[in-house]
Design a protein around this motif. Structure first.
Motif: not given
Ligand code: LRH
Ligand code: MN
Length: 424
Positions: A250-259, A280-283
């Motif tokens: 949950g600690h990413h900016l929107a649309h970050a590609n975490i994988e 869906k939005y923030g943390d």
């Protein structure tokens, strides 16, 4: 509330035949069912001590009653989750919310419940009663050396508590940052934080790990001093081989590609572990897999591929932890759903035909590559995950058993309807 073996067997008996039918179908569909089962059974997820009560937001908190009033009662609740699922054999403690007053007793009680202690979590994002210096403007980044010293000493104390309990790692999440341009010198904040982390790092026992958890925003809303994976990697690379980056979903900016972040941190040997949740939005700290189940699957795809490339042990070489907050659901039911979602994503990732995928990638056959992932993602692996529970001596349907045994009613009768657990 303890769940007896008899209760587990009685509840499983009712569902056994339908389960066996479903299990025979899926195990017939795949050629590595036994290997998948072995890996699923070994895969254990730590439960956060701070997520056994009802969380809240600044707008309100709606307690559900029967919440644990002590660390002992938290251990009992996690013991129950483990008895129901066979998948949650560890606790991740947060200090000072859950200081183990009598460490030997706490350790013995955890053992009785089949539990061990995973990463310890420090807290320099709140001021405690009687605390000399405030963390209002940060802790390890602080312009005042005395505040940084206070934060360092707290982390070293947390390591000591962990040593008494047999934990082998410390998670440092810093809320440090700024909320207005001009408030902070980013370079000095980084250097103060690195210096402070280095003092904590040098106090780490030889066989311990340090996890540096990053977060893009909140509670600061202009900059965070450990704001993304790149910054965390900079710290952990400068700190040394016992320092790793911790990925909270949950600690990413929107649309970050975490994988992709996971794949590269693994490649660098700097991925330490996870705080699983969904948002869906923030943390938002929502139930794992409740909003973006395909992203969770893609993350496990990179984990299996990357860990196998480094011949890592899936169950023990990374720290698997949940970090969630429950505003609407029964905390224990929410955690049961999260455990299920993590096991399902892992099982699906284990079904991916890696050989065919590499072939498709080498042929730039985009459609086939995607179809190979979809074959695994669209497989119904619930009977595989249930069979792994059965073989671990746990229940086929944890939530159904939790409700049928009226666990929350028992806890409310035992603890009261107004109790409030420490934590978030
Ligand atoms: C910060 C965080 C961190 C914990 C806290 C409870 O958002 O994810 O991991 O210390 O939640
Ligand atoms: Mn976290």
């Amino acid at each position: 509330m303890i769940l007896s073996k008899e209760q587990v067997e009685k509840n499983n008996k009712g569902n056994w035949s339908i389960h066996k039918k479903k299990y025979e179908f899926i195990s017939g569909e795949i050629d590595n069912a036994e290997e998948v089962l072995r890996k699923l059974t070994a895969f254990q997820i730590a439960i956060p001590s701070w997520a056994l009560g009802t969380g809240g937001t600044r707008f309100g908190r709606f307690g559900g009653g029967g919440e644990p009033r002590s660390l002992e009662e938290k251990i009992a609740d996690i013991g129950l989750l483990h008895a129901l699922t066979g998948s949650a054999d560890a606790i991740s403690l947060h200090i000072p919310w859950d200081i183990p007053s009598k460490a030997e007793n706490i350790k013995a009680l955890a053992k009785e419940n089949g539990l061990r202690f995973d990463a310890m979590n420090s807290n320099t994002f709140q001021d405690q009663p009687g605390q000399k210096l405030s963390y209002k403007f940060g802790s390890m980044q602080h312009v005042d050396k005395a505040v940084r010293k206070q934060a360092i000493e707290h982390n070293i104390q947390v390591i000591k508590y962990g040593q008494e309990l047999g934990s082998k790692s410390l998670t440092v999440w810093l809320s440090d940052g700024s909320s207005f341009p001009g408030q902070l010198n980013f370079r000095k904040a980084f250097q103060n934080t690195l210096e402070s982390l280095q003092e904590v790092y040098s106090a780490l026992p030889g066989d311990w790990k340090m996890f540096v958890e990053y977060k893009a925003f909140e509670p600061n809303f202009y900059s965070m001093t450990v704001g993304d994976w790149g910054q965390s990697l900079l710290y952990t690379s400068k700190l040394g081989s016992k320092a790793y980056t911790l990925v909270d979903l949950g600690h990413h900016l929107a649309h970050a590609n975490i994988e992709q972040i996971v794949a590269l941190l693994l490649m660098e040997g700097k991925l330490g572990g996870f705080h699983f949740n969904d948002s869906k939005y923030g943390d938002d700290d929502l139930t794992v897999g409740s909003i973006k189940p395909y992203q969770l699957f893609l993350i496990f795809n990179e984990l299996v591929e990357g860990m196998d490339a480094k011949k890592m042990n899936h169950a023990t070489d990374l720290a698997w932890m949940i970090d969630a907050s429950h505003n609407l659901k029964d905390p224990l039911e929410d955690l049961l759903q999260s455990l299920e979602a993590i096991k399902i994503a892992y099982a699906k990732a284990l079904l991916i035909d890696r050989k065919k995928l590499v072939e498709a990638q080498n042929n730039n056959d985009v459609v086939t590559a995607q179809e190979i992932l979809h074959d695994a993602f669209r497989a119904d692996v619930r009977a595989l995950v249930a069979e792994a529970r059965l073989r671990a001596g746990a229940t086929l349907n944890p939530i159904a058993v939790y409700r049928k045994e009226k666990v929350r009613d028992h806890l409310i009768k035992e603890r009261g309807s107004k109790t409030m657990a420490t934590g978030l």
